[in-house]
Design an enzyme around this catalytic site. Structure first.
Site, PDB file in Angstrom:
ATOM      1  N   CYS A 125       0.612  -1.030   0.031  1.00 54.05           N
ATOM      2  CA  CYS A 125       0.068   0.123   0.033  1.00 54.05           C
ATOM      3  C   CYS A 125       0.742   1.511   0.046  1.00 54.05           C
ATOM      4  CB  CYS A 125      -0.441   0.046   1.105  1.00 54.05           C
ATOM      5  SG  CYS A 125      -1.838  -1.496   1.221  1.00 54.05           S
ATOM      6  N   HIS A 152      -2.372   8.136   5.907  1.00 53.88           N
ATOM      7  CA  HIS A 152      -2.622   7.301   5.608  1.00 53.88           C
ATOM      8  C   HIS A 152      -3.832   6.767   6.163  1.00 53.88           C
ATOM      9  CE1 HIS A 152      -1.967   3.238   3.443  1.00 53.88           C
ATOM     10  NE2 HIS A 152      -2.200   2.916   4.723  1.00 53.88           N
ATOM     11  N   HIS A 192     -10.026   3.309   0.377  1.00 57.78           N
ATOM     12  CA  HIS A 192      -7.785   2.368   0.494  1.00 57.78           C
ATOM     13  C   HIS A 192      -7.738   2.267  -0.952  1.00 57.78           C
ATOM     14  CE1 HIS A 192      -4.047   1.651   0.949  1.00 57.78           C
ATOM     15  NE2 HIS A 192      -4.153   0.530   1.864  1.00 57.78           N
TER      16      HIS A 192
END
Lengths: 398, 85, 353
Positions: free
Chosen positions: A160, A293, A328
């Protein structure tokens, strides 16, 4: 401040818009793109909430003017769509006038096709064309070819945080004088592979995700692609380019704690933010906005909050996670958030952290929850991933 | 109950790939996590799926695993009390 | 420009590469179309608690990296940079099969967690408790070369110790797909070795090679890594011009090279890229190849670099690698050229030190 790596163009496609302008309008009107799965053929259809992009593959193929015989994965389609917008946005007409490279990032690559034709490609020859598009590097190759980039082409996969590292490598290559211009970013489509994978980790939220909220229950996945055009000072000067922002700081550190989870005290994240500030040669107090994040998993948001406190102490800057808008988007996350960070600088506005109600008990950090006008000089953007990968980018005003 | 415990030990060794352990090495009251068998949060997720697949028990909050999977004893008791298949 | 030295190397390959002497003695030309690694004793290097979740590629990467660091006497590097073309294809294949076969039900997380491309780099960091820079490149046959390019950037940016490697593993499902589309040679064309097979496709291998790179030369040094260049999709006729420009940047001509290490893999369709250079600018240069020993995989060129580093250090070229016979008195400049199916061209320049 340190200069030298200019952002001269951006392109994006996400569940909140098919281009820069649509994404910006959604951000300032608090319009999120999360809904129950509609397009992907999975048993979780109409159950799990994700950020799906409106365009179908067929529509993207038409928009990109690809032949019917193409073997594009959705990752490649989204990537090429966003990369083309970025190049257009940077007003580049002759890509090979300067030494130009492409660095893309992905985690799933062509998994959407491989899972679809898992057994059938053994029986039928027509779907075997997708065997070659499974590899992570395939989308980058296709994007590069469509843009006319033939030499320096590479792909990064650090889960990620992938596209943060693509932006970082691009910036370092320009600073080192190895390349004059580089298109950097990432692309990841949704797939049964990732949806089920995150489900097994029991970190998918059944509702709209709530980053940094005490009662957060996990993340929503999303799909997206975004690219930035980075150019050297020399190209900017010669071409009299409009500079959107500078990539002033970057860093990558490893948490070295657990294959998937972040450490309790956010050590890797702390190191990444501190290193990035050193590269940018600025003090923590000079950061005007942190695009966190903030995936909304219990583990990430707690660990990241600790890390933010480690770096900024009592003077935590305005911060928010935009994950509640887009979900995400894995390897693309850092690239789309780079676009949002630069939009924040350009439009002098902070984007809200949607769905937030209650601060996390032991860190008590409160993100920005409303669209807020503000002069912004420096934005810090975080991206963390499996394998302990922690990356931080800093974007600064021209 | 005794059979179930033996079955669980064998399954844990098999599913979690604990090559260095044999069924007789695991005591009913050994702690499965930390100092005992050394299992971690990923193993807890594996065991949650095992409960669902083999015994029809659904657990939606992974945090609950901590008490259920304390030892073979607690795990077997929990399965006896909740199993649907 | 800072200097970059290869001070330690580690290899787990289809040959016994635990040490160079054993390799020279026991090497065997591959005669199967799919070849797995010669397994080291993993437990000498990896704790039981960690090993139980690791697929072969991860184990091989961890072992190769440990050997390289030990040789260079480095405890914790300042960067861990990994190249892998296919990533963790065993675990990703396993998770994918479960999704399809069980209709997305009763799935467990372990294979998914281990399936991400950066698992090798992450596990090396975890094992070393190394919190430094950590990146994984996944661009087909230039994955390893991009890792080297990043390492050189780091060394030039005042970093001192970099761990860099290439790793790929054979996954049954992905190989079965590649066989379906003719990327793997049929077994019956293999009996005389790959270059004499006169067939399309290649032999599939796997392996992991890691290198400890430093800005200072140690007693263990093998060679100096001078420069690396990648060219993704250039035309046939551009390979030579790109190569000459690359050499010119270092004030070298093709005839200045003492040894070229080529990626010939016996695919009659694509080996012409090598043949063209072999018969022109390299015709008076000693040429060697190595994929008849390592097999082809996206990061097989890391085996080529391992081989090249050994040759630099020993100044001896094993006969079983030679593609031609030229008189070589001293081996100073070595060039590796690799490509895969006409794409992913790379040049790597080494200098003896």
């Amino acid at each position: 401040m340190s200069k030298g790596v200019a952002v001269t163009g951006m392109g994006i496609i996400s569940s909140i818009g098919n281009n820069i302008e649509e994404n910006y309008q959604s951000l300032i009107s608090k319009k999120q793109g999360i809904s129950k799965i509609k397009k992907i053929q999975t048993i979780h259809k109409d159950v799990i909430k994700v950020g799906e992009i409106n365009y179908t593959n067929k529509e993207l193929i038409t928009l990109l003017e690809l032949p019917k015989t193409n073997n594009y994965s959705r990752t490649a389609l989204l990537g090429e769509f966003a990369a083309k917008e970025a190049v257009k946005n940077a007003n580049i007409t002759n890509i090979n006038k300067y030494k130009t490279g492409l660095i893309s990032a992905t985690s799933v690559g062509g998994m959407d096709k491989t899972e679809k034709y898992y057994y059938s490609q053994f029986e039928e020859t027509k779907n075997r064309k997708y065997i070659a598009s499974h590899d992570a590097g395939d989308a980058s190759k296709k994007i590069a070819k469509s843009l006319g980039i033939t030499d320096f082409v590479s792909t990064i996969s650090t889960a990620c945080s992938s596209s943060a590292n693509a932006i970082m490598l691009g910036a370092r290559m320009i600073k080192a004088g190895k390349i004059d211009r580089v298109i950097v970013g990432g692309s990841d489509c949704l797939s049964k592979f990732t949806i089920n994978g995150f489900k097994t980790l029991m970190i998918l939220s059944e509702t709209d995700c709530k980053p940094f909220d005490e009662n957060r229950t996990g993340l929503n996945l999303g799909e997206a692609a975004a690219f930035l055009v980075l150019e050297s000072d020399e190209v900017v000067k010669k071409e009299n380019k409009k500079v959107l922002a500078y990539v002033s700081g970057y860093a990558n550190a490893n948490d070295a704690y657990h294959q998937t989870a972040s450490s309790e005290n956010g050590e890797g994240a702390t190191l990444a933010m501190q290193k990035a500030l050193r590269v940018a040669k600025i003090k923590p107090t000079e950061i005007d906005y942190v695009n966190a994040h903030g995936t909304a998993t219990p583990n990430n948001d707690h660990s990241e909050s600790r890390a933010i406190l480690n770096v900024f102490g009592a003077k935590v800057p305005d911060f928010s996670s935009t994950k509640a808008y887009t979900g995400h988007t894995l390897a693309a996350a850092a690239a789309i958030e780079a676009v949002y960070s630069i939009l924040a600088i350009q439009h002098k506005v902070l984007f809200p952290n949607l769905n937030f109600e209650t601060p996390i008990a032991d860190t008590a950090l409160v993100p920005k929850t409303e669209v807020t006008k503000k002069e912004i000089q420096h934005v810090l953007s975080n991206s963390f991933g499996f394998g302990g990968n922690c990356s931080t980018l800093i974007f600064s005003k021209t | 109950m005794e059979n179930l415990k033996q079955e669980l030990k064998a399954k844990i060794i098999e599913n979690l790939n604990l090559e260095d352990f044999k069924v007789e090495d695991i005591d009913d009251n050994d702690s499965l996590f930390g100092d005992g068998l050394g299992l971690d949060s990923i193993d807890a997720l594996e065991l949650i799926v095992m409960l669902d697949k083999d015994y029809g028990i659904k657990i939606s909050d992974p945090k609950k695993g901590k008490t259920i999977f304390e030892s073979i004893q607690t795990m077997a008791q929990f399965i006896m009390d909740n199993k649907t298949k | 420009m800072a200097q970059c030295y290869i001070n330690g190397i580690g290899s787990v390959s289809t040959q016994d590469t635990s040490n160079y002497k054993a390799f020279l003695k026991n090497h065997q030309e591959l005669k199967e179309n799919i070849v797995h690694v010669h397994k080291p004793n993993y437990r000498d290097y990896i704790k039981p608690a960690s090993i139980r979740r690791m697929a072969n590629g991860v184990k091989n990467g961890v072992v190769a990296s440990a050997i390289a660091l030990k040789e260079a006497a480095i405890e914790t590097p300042e960067a861990i940079i990994t190249g892998t073309g296919m990533g963790c294809t065993i675990d990703s294949g396993k998770f994918l099969k479960n999704i399809v076969d069980n209709n997305e039900q009763y799935l467990t997380p372990t294979a998914f967690i281990q399936s991400t491309h950066n698992t090798v780099g992450g596990q090396i960091a975890l094992g070393l408790q190394c919190k430094a820079y950590n990146v994984t490149y996944v661009h087909n046959a230039t994955s390893f070369e991009t890792a080297l390019i990043d390492a050189l950037l780091m060394i030039n940016d005042n970093q001192t110790t970099i761990l860099v490697g290439g790793v790929d593993e054979i996954g049954d499902y992905s190989v079965s797909l590649h066989q379906l589309v003719g990327l793997v040679k049929e077994q019956d064309t293999m009996s005389n070795g790959i270059l004499q097979s006169n067939s399309k496709g290649t032999i599939y291998g796997e392996g992991a090679q890691f290198f400890a790179l430093e800005n200072k030369k140690k007693d263990t040094a093998y060679a100096e890594l001078v420069d690396v260049s990648i060219h993704d999709s250039i035309q046939d006729n551009e390979v030579q011009t790109r190569l000459l420009t690359f050499l010119k940047n270092h004030e070298l001509k093709a005839t200045d090279l003492d040894l070229v290490i080529l990626g010939n893999n016996g695919d009659e369709e694509y080996d012409k890229h090598y043949n063209k250079l072999q018969n022109s600018i390299f015709k008076d240069t000693q040429q060697i190849y190595y994929k008849h020993l390592s097999g082809e995989y996206h990061t097989a060129s890391s085996f080529g670099l391992w081989m090249a580093a050994q040759i630099c250090k020993t100044q001896k070229i094993p006969e079983f690698l030679k593609l031609n016979t030229k008189k070589v008195t001293a081996i100073k400049h070595l060039l590796l050229y690799n490509q895969y199916r006409g794409e992913n061209h790379s040049f790597t320049l080494l200098r003896s030190c």
